[in-house]
Design an enzyme around this catalytic site. Structure first.
Site, mmCIF file in Angstrom:
data_model
loop_
_atom_site.group_PDB
_atom_site.id
_atom_site.type_symbol
_atom_site.label_atom_id
_atom_site.label_comp_id
_atom_site.label_asym_id
_atom_site.label_seq_id
_atom_site.Cartn_x
_atom_site.Cartn_y
_atom_site.Cartn_z
ATOM 1 N N ASP A 365 4.788 10.508 -1.440
ATOM 2 C CA ASP A 365 5.234 9.768 -0.271
ATOM 3 C C ASP A 365 4.539 10.366 0.948
ATOM 4 O O ASP A 365 4.060 11.503 0.898
ATOM 5 C CB ASP A 365 6.755 9.880 -0.143
ATOM 6 C CG ASP A 365 7.321 8.947 0.908
ATOM 7 O OD1 ASP A 365 6.647 7.951 1.232
ATOM 8 O OD2 ASP A 365 8.427 9.211 1.401
ATOM 9 N N THR A 367 5.800 10.090 4.603
ATOM 10 C CA THR A 367 6.681 10.583 5.655
ATOM 11 C C THR A 367 7.511 11.756 5.159
ATOM 12 O O THR A 367 8.251 11.647 4.193
ATOM 13 C CB THR A 367 7.608 9.461 6.153
ATOM 14 O OG1 THR A 367 6.804 8.357 6.551
ATOM 15 C CG2 THR A 367 8.441 9.925 7.316
ATOM 16 N N LYS A 551 9.965 0.638 29.147
ATOM 17 C CA LYS A 551 9.050 0.982 28.052
ATOM 18 C C LYS A 551 9.351 0.065 26.879
ATOM 19 O O LYS A 551 10.473 -0.445 26.730
ATOM 20 C CB LYS A 551 9.178 2.446 27.634
ATOM 21 C CG LYS A 551 10.363 2.768 26.768
ATOM 22 C CD LYS A 551 10.232 4.174 26.188
ATOM 23 C CE LYS A 551 11.325 4.488 25.185
ATOM 24 N NZ LYS A 551 12.673 4.534 25.732
ATOM 25 N N ARG A 594 1.669 4.625 16.649
ATOM 26 C CA ARG A 594 2.528 3.559 17.145
ATOM 27 C C ARG A 594 2.369 3.543 18.660
ATOM 28 O O ARG A 594 2.516 4.581 19.311
ATOM 29 C CB ARG A 594 3.973 3.833 16.762
ATOM 30 C CG ARG A 594 4.919 2.727 17.202
ATOM 31 C CD ARG A 594 6.367 3.134 17.033
ATOM 32 N NE ARG A 594 7.253 2.049 17.414
ATOM 33 C CZ ARG A 594 8.543 2.202 17.652
ATOM 34 N NH1 ARG A 594 9.098 3.391 17.566
ATOM 35 N NH2 ARG A 594 9.283 1.165 17.978
ATOM 36 N N THR A 664 3.371 4.814 0.333
ATOM 37 C CA THR A 664 4.240 4.874 1.503
ATOM 38 C C THR A 664 4.721 3.498 1.909
ATOM 39 O O THR A 664 4.080 2.482 1.596
ATOM 40 C CB THR A 664 3.493 5.539 2.683
ATOM 41 O OG1 THR A 664 4.320 5.517 3.836
ATOM 42 C CG2 THR A 664 2.196 4.799 2.995
ATOM 43 N N ASP A 666 4.942 2.747 5.065
ATOM 44 C CA ASP A 666 4.447 2.559 6.428
ATOM 45 C C ASP A 666 3.391 1.461 6.517
ATOM 46 O O ASP A 666 2.890 0.954 5.517
ATOM 47 C CB ASP A 666 3.867 3.870 6.965
ATOM 48 C CG ASP A 666 4.949 4.735 7.603
ATOM 49 O OD1 ASP A 666 6.068 4.235 7.769
ATOM 50 O OD2 ASP A 666 4.668 5.893 7.917
ATOM 51 N N LYS A 729 5.792 1.292 -6.706
ATOM 52 C CA LYS A 729 5.544 2.691 -7.088
ATOM 53 C C LYS A 729 5.607 2.869 -8.602
ATOM 54 O O LYS A 729 4.756 3.543 -9.193
ATOM 55 C CB LYS A 729 6.557 3.598 -6.390
ATOM 56 C CG LYS A 729 6.420 3.618 -4.878
ATOM 57 C CD LYS A 729 7.402 4.589 -4.241
ATOM 58 C CE LYS A 729 7.222 4.628 -2.733
ATOM 59 N NZ LYS A 729 8.103 5.600 -2.079
ATOM 60 N N ASP A 748 11.487 11.876 -1.412
ATOM 61 C CA ASP A 748 12.760 12.394 -0.921
ATOM 62 C C ASP A 748 13.808 11.310 -0.736
ATOM 63 O O ASP A 748 14.989 11.595 -0.633
ATOM 64 C CB ASP A 748 12.567 13.134 0.411
ATOM 65 C CG ASP A 748 11.901 12.251 1.458
ATOM 66 O OD1 ASP A 748 11.561 11.105 1.141
ATOM 67 O OD2 ASP A 748 11.719 12.718 2.600
#
Length: 1098
Positions: A365, A367, A551, A594, A664, A666, A729, A748
């Site tokens: 993974d 992160t 923001k 990001r 991942t 992401d 996966k 995790d």
């Protein structure tokens, strides 16, 4: 348990959900309703398996293949009345089973301690009162009250949110917290990550507060479904009994295969790690050999059924079985687990430890594993054409670490990564001819560090920092003298806000510092996921007007801006300017960041508007009046930095022939950028073949569309898979398995659990979910990727040592068998074979003489080359050709020398006098036989002991084990390095004296007697044996026999400093001589010859 809904609750209105569950939104469940529901639904807990019962661990140890063989030998010994030998075998079985049982039971107890972390609680509304109850007591229909920091107790349908966001990284893999909403959705195909009106059990509230209705508990939650999938056993292909679907023959075929699977699993031949299966096969092969040898004994003795013949047959069978192998193997693993525990690695299953040595691929993974799981501002762009870069910072919460540099943006070019270089290979005329471009031309050194200056405060930067610090709910606190195990800088809040706050602290413009100067907040418009921005209004010191600070997502903020920059550099935000801003955003995003936009504007006068508490339309109108006419102050590129140790760890994996894959959840651009940074893929993909470059980075959606056949046809499996779902996966793991890979999976989160359980070695993070830990075989308590490499290194060390002591044990068994089979020819006056070595001598040698040196070999340090050779071959395992050939050569030498000693004493000195009934009792007629046995016993003991020193390295000479030593004769230093092995050999060598000379024990128990001149024979045989071993090692080195295969690294080296392929060949005129090899497969042979020609040309 989940209640029954007509459709999923995220598609229903709050009132419909409440009606279905029979709950009141204002008062919650009544006590009677709670009692009723607790009787209907099971407790709200995840059934993740928990601890393995002690009796299952015990049965697992008892049904070990080698133990089953020893059971058979024990039963046979008792059956023929040989109670001494049978009793010894009982002790061996008890010792082996006890060691394995207590080690695995202890590991489970340690996992219980990890599971018994704080038991979470939930705040619920029942009968109009708030109560704090244990999570297990939550039932569907409960009204749950959530606040920042809470662990969500079950799946909840939200009906009230106030700036509420949840960290769902453990469930979905997304590192960005999810903003929650209350409105129902209409799309029935939404994924769980997009159902923002649902808060999922085991995730945590990152900020804000809210309330919701519990819709499912326990194993019916989304987390519970994943946990259930990890324990679900999938039947192998071809085992179905469905004749309608597969034909009339299928029930017979399916049943036959099921029986084969059952018997194979029971015998340990089809399930387990490669070493377990190999040792099980060895046990049954040796058992078969023992039966064959027993048959030979009976045949030579004309199938006599006398007790003498039976005992000889049993002794011959016992001689070929390494009784101490299981105990030595288990103790070696116990020592390794102790070492690994100190290195923050908890081994739950001993089998995983040896499996680490064969790992060929790691699926990791991103992160929190490859990265730190925390956000940091990496780049800041200001409209004044300045790019600020944070360098050398590896601790995201520490604003004092690293430095900030600034560079001027020239010609309005975005801060894009250096464009990929031309692929010179593809521009050649010969398609099969490849050329290397020098590294300095392919990847010229970057000049950023030389041209960039240290950042200093400017009006533009100060305006940016002011807005970033105040439009922010995160806190950064410095503890000059932190408590033990606590960081110097403590942070709270949402990760992206923490990153901005830390960046402001780098210039001493943090929120507390600014507010201390007189800035006071008067209003807040919280982050709204539908518009992806937040705003605050402050009154500043000595100012006659308020300030609006905003923001949010770049696209949403720049549409509200009319200008960019401040002071003289301020420009109108035209469409052309917006394009430039968006181009800059894309440049940051392509680097794995990001991107947020920061803006502000002065309010007309002092702000005194009061938002309506319940009227949403009025509030929306007020917000629109605030968030307009803004001035763009800059862009912030925020990313999750890799761990400092990740790249070197990946490089070491590459050196060891292990490929690292990133799987991942992401965004693809983020995943690719991080993969390039840590060295999983090269920065310049054009250095690879076009088909390989296209396949090594894929989105999960593209990968899932491929059939198994199409995946198998890829030139290389993806090294980066983005937006991964749990099924992606597991499919990746199955694809690796079809290619013969032996993979480890790290993770995790709950979303990692299915792949952790399917992988050959599942490695969970200590900070991860209980579901992930229960699905894994190894737990890393420090969450660091380099701990995986340390575990693999230890696994390889242990595997090498297992090879050494198996070679040591089996060599002695081969020698004993040769001696006993040849000894069948030594027949007395009654035509009964006389033991050259007695049964108790065999057991003494196998259990005591061999065992302790074998333990010592198991404690040998890792060789310098342990991470420079490929993973061990699954097909051969520990029994490589070299080990098998060495075993036969050394065993033959040992057997012949001991046999010659027996012959010299009986036939050379005593005229072939074998006495009468010398296998049972001692008499004057048996003195020659008893003296010959004593000599053989001493000699066999010494040969076995000295071979342990020789096996410290199975190729290098015992007299120069360390090639780097400057000593002329480093023998004593080298053998004393492993003190346990040293003293095991010395004490074992001295132990023969009491065994030979103690009265009664020698003649009655061991069937031998004291010797004199025969010591010379034993010493002479020892010298010949050492000379023979050294000669064989010399032959192997000189003629390069039985060498390990070379490491295969694939198309490029992962983790290298340049993060790209390290080429080995350079085009030159000299290399034209080898034109005939163009187009051939790139083999080691052609590579070596090519390099040799290059060296000669140079």
């Amino acid at each position: 348990m989940a209640a029954q809904f007509e459709k999923h609750p995220y598609l229903l209105s709050v009132d419909d959900v409440a009606k279905t569950l029979g709950t009141d939104l204002d008062r919650g469940l009544s006590s009677s309703r709670v009692t009723e529901l607790q009787g209907t639904y099971p407790p709200n807990v995840l059934d993740v398996g928990g601890a393995i019962p002690w009796y299952k661990i015990f049965i697992k140890q008892l049904l070990n293949a080698m133990i089953l063989v020893l059971f058979f030998a024990m039963a046979l010994s008792f059956a023929v009345g040989d109670y001494v030998e049978g009793g010894v075998l009982v002790a061996v079985i008890v010792l082996n089973v006890s060691i394995g049982f207590f080690q695995e039971y202890g590991a489970e107890k340690k996992m219980d301690a990890l599971r018994a972390l704080s038991s979470p609680s939930a705040m619920v509304l029942r009968g109009g009162r708030t109560e704090v109850i244990a999570n297990a007591e939550v039932v569907p229909g409960d009204i749950v009250i959530l606040k920042m920091g809470d662990t969500i107790p079950a799946d909840v349908r939200l009906f009230e949110t106030m700036n509420l966001s949840a960290d769902e990284q453990s469930l979905t893999g997304e590192s960005i917290p999810v903003e929650k909403t209350v409105d129902a959705f209409e799309d029935p195909e939404l994924g769980i990550g997009d159902r923002t009106n649902i808060a999922y059990g085991t995730t945590t509230v990152q900020k804000g507060r809210g309330r919701g209705i519990v819709i499912s508990t326990g194993m019916k939650t989304e987390v519970g479904k994943i946990a259930a999938s990890t324990s679900k056993k999938n039947r192998k292909a071809g085992r179905s009994l469905n004749y309608k679907k597969y034909g009339k023959r299928q029930p017979v075929i399916g049943l036959t295969k099921r029986i084969y699977d059952f018997v194979g699993a029971f015998l340990g031949l089809t399930e387990g790690t490669p070493l377990q299966i190999k040792l099980a096969k060895l046990a049954y092969i040796l058992f078969g050999c023992a039966l064959l040898l027993a048959l030979i004994v009976f045949a030579v003795n004309k199938f006599s059924g006398s007790q003498e013949v039976i005992i000889y047959a049993i002794s011959t069978g016992i001689a070929i079985i390494p009784e101490s192998l299981v105990a030595v193997l288990t103790i070696t693993m116990v020592v390794a687990t102790t070492v690994m525990r100190k290195a923050n690695v908890v081994v739950r299953d001993l089998s995983a430890l040896e499996a680490l040595g064969g790992v060929t691929n790691i699926c990791s993974d991103k992160t929190g594993t490859l990265t730190q799981g925390a956000m940091i501002v990496r780049k800041v762009w200001l409209p004044a054409k300045s790019i600020y870069t944070v360098r050398d910072s590896k601790h995201p919460s520490n604003p004092t670490e690293g430095r900030v540099t600034v560079a001027e943006q020239k010609d309005d070019k975005a801060d894009t990564p250096q464009e990929e270089k031309r692929d010179f290979d593809q521009e050649r005329s010969a398609a099969t001819l490849t050329f290397d471009v020098p590294e300095e031309k392919l990847n010229p050194p970057k000049k950023d560090d030389e041209s960039d200056e240290a950042a200093s405060m400017t009006p533009d930067l100060e305006a940016f920092l002011l807005s970033a610090a105040l439009c922010n709910l995160a806190t950064v606190r410095h503890e000059p003298e932190p408590d033990e195990d606590k960081p110097e800088w403590e942070v709270t809040g949402e990760p992206t806000e923490i990153a901005l706050q830390v960046f402001a602290h780098r210039f001493e413009r943090g929120k507390k510092v600014v507010e201390a100067k007189g800035w006071k907040q008067v209003a807040e418009f919280p982050f709204d996921s539908s518009i992806k921005r937040m705003s605050v209004i402050y009154n500043g010191p000595d100012m006659d007007h308020s300030m609006v600070f905003t923001k949010g997502a770049v696209e949403r903020v720049i549409d509200l801006c009319t200008t960019a920059g401040i002071g003289d550099d301020q420009e109108p935000l035209t469409d052309e300017y917006k394009e430039r801003v968006l181009k800059q955003m894309d440049a940051f995003a392509s680097q794995g960041q990001r991107v947020l936009a920061i803006a502000s504007r002065p309010w007309d006068g002092m702000y005194d508007e009061k938002p309506a508490v319940e009227d949403g339309e009025v509030n929306d109108g007020l917000r629109q009046s605030v968030e307009k006419g803004l001035t763009l102050l800059g862009l912030a590129g925020i990313y999750d930095p890799p761990r400092r140790e990740t790249t070197p760890a990946i490089a070491e994996c590459s050196t060891a022939g292990i490929r690292v894959h990133m799987l991942t959840g992401d965004h693809p651009a983020t995943a690719e950028a991080i993969a390039k940074e840590v060295g999983i893929i090269p920065r310049n993909l054009t250095t690879l073949r076009a088909d390989i470059a296209q396949s090594i980075v894929l989105k999960a959606s593209d990968f899932d569309k491929l059939s198994d056949q199409e995946i198998d046809e890829l030139p290389e499996l993806p090294l980066v898979l983005a937006r991964c779902a749990p099924d992606t996966k597991t499919r990746m793991i199955e694809a690796l398995r079809r290619r013969g890979a032996f993979m480890a999976m790290t993770g995790d989160g709950v979303n990692d659990a299915p792949s952790l359980s399917r992988a050959d070695v599942g490695i969970a993070m200590g900070s991860g979910s209980d579901v992930a830990k229960s699905a894994s075989k190894i737990v890393l308590t420090d969450d660091k990727f380099n701990s995986i490499v340390a575990a693999i290194r230890e696994g390889r060390r242990m595997f090498d040592n297992i090879q050494k002591f198996i070679l040591h044990l089996l060599t002695s068994n081969v020698g004993e068998v040769i001696l006993l089979i040849a000894g069948l020819a030594f027949q007395d006056q009654h035509d009964l074979s006389v033991f050259p070595v007695s049964p108790l001598e065999i057991l003494w040698i196998n259990l005591l003489t061999s065992s302790f040196p074998a333990f010592g070999l198991g404690r040998e340090r890792a060789s310098r080359e342990v991470m420079r050779k490929p993973p061990h071959d699954k097909s051969s395992g520990v029994f490589t050709k070299q080990v098998l050939v060495d075993m036969l050569v050394y065993g033959f030498l040992m057997g012949v020398l001991t046999l010659m000693s027996f012959v010299i004493i009986i036939y050379g000195v005593n005229d072939g006098n074998l006495g009468t009934d010398c296998n049972k009792t001692f008499s004057d007629a048996c003195v020659p036989v008893f003296r010959a046995r004593a000599t053989v016993f001493v000699e066999l003991t010494w040969l076995i002991l000295i071979s342990a020193w020789e096996f410290k390295d199975i190729r290098r000479s015992m007299f120069r084990l360390n090639p780097d030593s400057d000593s002329k004769f480093p023998f004593f230093k080298d053998v004393y390095e492993n003190r346990f092995l040293f003293w095991a050999v010395v004490i074992g060598a001295l132990s023969v004296f009491p065994v030979v000379y103690i009265p009664v024990v020698n003649t009655v128990v061991f069937k031998h007697t004291g010797i004199g001149w025969e010591w010379g024979l034993a010493f002479g045989a020892l010298i010949i044996f050492v000379a023979g071993m050294e000669l064989w090692k010399f032959i192997k080195r000189e003629f390069k026999l039985l060498e390990d295969r070379a490491v295969v690294r694939g198309a490029f080296s992962q983790g290298s400093e340049e993060n790209g392929r390290k080429f080995h060949r350079t085009f030159s005129m000299g290399s034209l001589k080898s034109w005939r090899s163009i187009g051939r497969k790139d083999t080691t042979e052609t590579r070596e010859s090519h390099e040799a020609k290059i060296e000669r040309a140079v």
